[in-house]
Design a protein around this motif. Structure first.
Motif: not given
Length: 142
Positions: A66-94
């Motif tokens: 699914t597409s997820w446009q908002q920033p993801l925050v877990f345990d008070g920490e903003l999730v960012a891409c480990a390689e480029c630092g982007v923090y929104r516009g995710w595609v979440i794969l299960s």
């Protein structure tokens, strides 16, 4: 006085006696048509939906996304891409009881703080199925 209360509680009331009498008469009141229908064999039907309308089961799918446009925050920490630092516009794969995040640049990372239950709670029903991973990404606009 307490002896009378105990005796009264031990004996069924008039309403209970009437109920038990009606329940005992029920088997004799079954219509003959019902007995005849029970005795007739019924036809075994494979399935009511044609194959092209059936929804694939989870074991037939490689995964869901699914597409997820908002920033993801877990345990008070903003999730960012480990390689480029982007923090929104995710595609979440299960897939295979794992959750993967894919940034708009195409980098993928395993997110261990998420599970399939989280994915199911935060996504709606699937609106389409795709034969390939790339087709699904195109469908989501990536």
């Amino acid at each position: 006085m307490f002896d009378r209360i105990r005796r009264r509680a031990a004996e069924p009331s008039e309403m209970q006696r009437q109920f038990f009498a009606q329940v005992a008469r029920l088997p004799a009141q079954i219509p003959t048509e019902v007995e005849r229908m029970r005795a007739e064999p019924t036809a075994v039907v494979d399935d009511f939906l044609p194959p092209e309308l059936r929804v694939p089961t989870n074991d037939q799918l490689g995964g869901r996304m699914t597409s997820w446009q908002q920033p993801l925050v877990f345990d008070g920490e903003l999730v960012a891409c480990a390689e480029c630092g982007v923090y929104r516009g995710w595609v979440i794969l299960s897939t295979r009881d794992q959750i993967w995040l894919r940034c708009p640049a195409g980098h993928q990372q395993l997110e261990t703080r998420l599970d399939t239950a989280w994915y199911n709670r935060h996504t709606g029903p699937a609106d389409s199925t795709h034969a390939t991973f790339e087709d699904c990404l195109r469908h989501l606009g990536h």
